[in-house]
Design a protein around this motif. Structure first.
Motif, PDB file in Angstrom:
ATOM      1  N   ARG A  15      -5.827  -8.686 -10.571  1.00 51.44           N
ATOM      2  CA  ARG A  15      -4.942  -7.569 -10.238  1.00 51.44           C
ATOM      3  C   ARG A  15      -3.857  -8.046  -9.299  1.00 51.44           C
ATOM      4  O   ARG A  15      -4.068  -8.909  -8.459  1.00 51.44           O
ATOM      5  CB  ARG A  15      -5.727  -6.456  -9.577  1.00 51.44           C
ATOM      6  CG  ARG A  15      -6.669  -5.791 -10.518  1.00 51.44           C
ATOM      7  CD  ARG A  15      -7.260  -4.582  -9.882  1.00 51.44           C
ATOM      8  NE  ARG A  15      -8.095  -3.908 -10.844  1.00 51.44           N
ATOM      9  CZ  ARG A  15      -8.781  -2.830 -10.582  1.00 51.44           C
ATOM     10  NH1 ARG A  15      -8.738  -2.309  -9.383  1.00 51.44           N
ATOM     11  NH2 ARG A  15      -9.520  -2.263 -11.499  1.00 51.44           N
ATOM     12  N   ILE A  16      -2.718  -7.459  -9.479  1.00 54.27           N
ATOM     13  CA  ILE A  16      -1.608  -7.771  -8.572  1.00 54.27           C
ATOM     14  C   ILE A  16      -1.968  -7.191  -7.208  1.00 54.27           C
ATOM     15  O   ILE A  16      -2.434  -6.056  -7.102  1.00 54.27           O
ATOM     16  CB  ILE A  16      -0.298  -7.171  -9.090  1.00 54.27           C
ATOM     17  CG1 ILE A  16       0.041  -7.790 -10.445  1.00 54.27           C
ATOM     18  CG2 ILE A  16       0.819  -7.373  -8.094  1.00 54.27           C
ATOM     19  CD1 ILE A  16       1.248  -7.162 -11.104  1.00 54.27           C
ATOM     20  N   SER A  17      -1.774  -7.988  -6.201  1.00 53.43           N
ATOM     21  CA  SER A  17      -2.132  -7.526  -4.868  1.00 53.43           C
ATOM     22  C   SER A  17      -1.293  -6.298  -4.512  1.00 53.43           C
ATOM     23  O   SER A  17      -0.114  -6.219  -4.827  1.00 53.43           O
ATOM     24  CB  SER A  17      -1.907  -8.631  -3.841  1.00 53.43           C
ATOM     25  OG  SER A  17      -0.543  -8.968  -3.784  1.00 53.43           O
ATOM     26  N   GLN A  18      -1.952  -5.367  -3.883  1.00 57.73           N
ATOM     27  CA  GLN A  18      -1.282  -4.135  -3.496  1.00 57.73           C
ATOM     28  C   GLN A  18      -0.452  -4.408  -2.242  1.00 57.73           C
ATOM     29  O   GLN A  18      -0.988  -4.642  -1.175  1.00 57.73           O
ATOM     30  CB  GLN A  18      -2.313  -3.036  -3.227  1.00 57.73           C
ATOM     31  CG  GLN A  18      -3.129  -2.663  -4.431  1.00 57.73           C
ATOM     32  CD  GLN A  18      -2.274  -2.023  -5.526  1.00 57.73           C
ATOM     33  OE1 GLN A  18      -1.299  -1.341  -5.234  1.00 57.73           O
ATOM     34  NE2 GLN A  18      -2.627  -2.261  -6.772  1.00 57.73           N
ATOM     35  N   ARG A  19       0.852  -4.385  -2.428  1.00 62.28           N
ATOM     36  CA  ARG A  19       1.745  -4.604  -1.295  1.00 62.28           C
ATOM     37  C   ARG A  19       2.459  -3.300  -0.978  1.00 62.28           C
ATOM     38  O   ARG A  19       2.657  -2.459  -1.842  1.00 62.28           O
ATOM     39  CB  ARG A  19       2.758  -5.689  -1.621  1.00 62.28           C
ATOM     40  CG  ARG A  19       2.112  -7.053  -1.785  1.00 62.28           C
ATOM     41  CD  ARG A  19       3.133  -8.091  -2.057  1.00 62.28           C
ATOM     42  NE  ARG A  19       3.665  -7.878  -3.402  1.00 62.28           N
ATOM     43  CZ  ARG A  19       4.385  -8.760  -4.061  1.00 62.28           C
ATOM     44  NH1 ARG A  19       4.667  -9.904  -3.504  1.00 62.28           N
ATOM     45  NH2 ARG A  19       4.830  -8.502  -5.256  1.00 62.28           N
ATOM     46  N   SER A  20       2.882  -3.194   0.238  1.00 60.36           N
ATOM     47  CA  SER A  20       3.590  -1.983   0.647  1.00 60.36           C
ATOM     48  C   SER A  20       5.010  -2.009   0.072  1.00 60.36           C
ATOM     49  O   SER A  20       5.544  -3.085  -0.242  1.00 60.36           O
ATOM     50  CB  SER A  20       3.643  -1.890   2.170  1.00 60.36           C
ATOM     51  OG  SER A  20       4.508  -2.875   2.687  1.00 60.36           O
ATOM     52  N   PRO A  21       5.625  -0.845  -0.070  1.00 57.96           N
ATOM     53  CA  PRO A  21       7.006  -0.799  -0.571  1.00 57.96           C
ATOM     54  C   PRO A  21       7.970  -1.594   0.304  1.00 57.96           C
ATOM     55  O   PRO A  21       8.903  -2.211  -0.200  1.00 57.96           O
ATOM     56  CB  PRO A  21       7.346   0.687  -0.556  1.00 57.96           C
ATOM     57  CG  PRO A  21       6.032   1.378  -0.634  1.00 57.96           C
ATOM     58  CD  PRO A  21       5.059   0.489   0.065  1.00 57.96           C
ATOM     59  N   GLU A  23       7.318  -4.369   1.962  1.00 60.30           N
ATOM     60  CA  GLU A  23       7.179  -5.789   1.621  1.00 60.30           C
ATOM     61  C   GLU A  23       7.890  -6.105   0.310  1.00 60.30           C
ATOM     62  O   GLU A  23       8.518  -7.155   0.174  1.00 60.30           O
ATOM     63  CB  GLU A  23       5.702  -6.160   1.515  1.00 60.30           C
ATOM     64  CG  GLU A  23       4.962  -6.166   2.836  1.00 60.30           C
ATOM     65  CD  GLU A  23       3.464  -6.367   2.657  1.00 60.30           C
ATOM     66  OE1 GLU A  23       2.975  -6.304   1.503  1.00 60.30           O
ATOM     67  OE2 GLU A  23       2.793  -6.597   3.670  1.00 60.30           O
ATOM     68  N   MET A  24       7.799  -5.194  -0.639  1.00 59.10           N
ATOM     69  CA  MET A  24       8.468  -5.399  -1.927  1.00 59.10           C
ATOM     70  C   MET A  24       9.990  -5.431  -1.750  1.00 59.10           C
ATOM     71  O   MET A  24      10.676  -6.254  -2.355  1.00 59.10           O
ATOM     72  CB  MET A  24       8.070  -4.292  -2.910  1.00 59.10           C
ATOM     73  CG  MET A  24       6.605  -4.290  -3.280  1.00 59.10           C
ATOM     74  SD  MET A  24       6.119  -5.719  -4.238  1.00 59.10           S
ATOM     75  CE  MET A  24       6.845  -5.323  -5.793  1.00 59.10           C
TER      76      MET A  24
END
Length: 195
Positions: A15-21, A23-24
Motif C-alpha cells: 500500500r502507498i504510505s498514507q501521507r498528509s496533504p 507532505e504531498m
C-alpha cells in the motif's frame, strides 16, 4: 518448499504510505522546482553551445558530455522553500505550479535565478491565501453581526409600536375632533378652501 514462496503472488500489494496533504504538496512543489532547474540548465547549455558555434564557426557539441545535474540549491535554502511550501493549501498546489511555469516562460531565467522565482511565486500564493482567509473571516463576522443586529432591531421596533397609544398627530385626528389643524411643515404647500 512451495513455488508460491518463491513468487510473491500470494502477498498483498504494497500500500502507498498514507501521507498528509501538506507532505504531498511539499513533495509536488519541490519536484516541480527540481524539474525547472534541470530545464534551465539544459537551456543554458544550449545557449552556450549556440554562442560557441557562432563564435568559432564549428560545432563540437557532440564531443562534450554534460553532468546529469550540476546545480543544486543549498540545504538551508531548500529547507526554507520546503517550509514555505507547507503554507500552501492543497487546493492551491496546481495554480502555484501553473504560475511558476508561466513566470519561468516569461523570464527564461538562469539556473541560479530559478529558486528565487520559485520563492516569489510561493510568497505571492501565501499572500493570496492570507487575503482570502481574511475576506472569509470578515464575511463571517459581517453575517453574524447582521443576524444579531436585525434580530435586535426588529425586537426594538416591536416594543415601540403600540397601536392604541400614539403621540403622532395626524390630519385625520384633527378632522375627527373638528379642530383647526396646525400648520404643516411638510414640503408640500398647504391648500385651504375659501369659505
Amino acid at each position: 518448499m512451495s513455488l508460491a514462496s518463491w513468487f510473491r503472488w500470494n502477498e498483498p500489494p504494497n500500500r502507498i504510505s498514507q501521507r498528509s496533504p501538506t507532505e504531498m504538496v511539499v513533495e509536488t512543489l519541490m519536484m516541480e522546482l527540481n524539474w525547472q532547474i534541470k530545464q534551465a540548465e539544459k537551456q543554458q547549455r544550449e545557449r552556450e553551445n549556440e554562442y560557441r558555434k557562432i563564435k568559432t564557426g564549428v560545432d563540437y557539441g557532440w564531443l562534450v558530455s554534460y553532468p546529469k545535474q550540476s546545480y543544486d540549491i543549498s540545504p538551508g535554502e531548500r529547507l526554507q522553500l520546503e517550509d514555505m511550501c507547507t503554507k500552501i493549501h492543497p487546493s492551491y498546489c496546481g495554480p502555484v505550479i501553473l504560475r511558476f511555469r508561466q513566470v519561468i516562460a516569461e523570464y527564461e531565467p538562469e539556473v541560479q535565478e530559478v529558486s528565487r522565482l520559485f520563492r516569489s511565486v510561493l510568497q505571492e500564493a501565501a499572500e493570496k491565501i492570507k487575503e482570502e482567509e481574511e475576506a472569509k473571516k470578515l464575511a463571517r463576522q459581517w453575517n453574524t453581526k447582521n443576524k444579531t443586529s436585525l434580530s435586535l432591531t426588529t425586537f426594538k421596533s416591536r416594543s415601540r409600536i403600540s397601536p392604541f397609544i400614539s403621540d403622532i398627530k395626524t390630519i385625520s385626528e384633527d378632522v375627527e375632533r373638528g379642530t383647526q389643524p396646525t400648520r404643516r411643515v411638510w414640503s408640500m404647500p398647504e391648500f385651504r378652501n375659501a369659505k
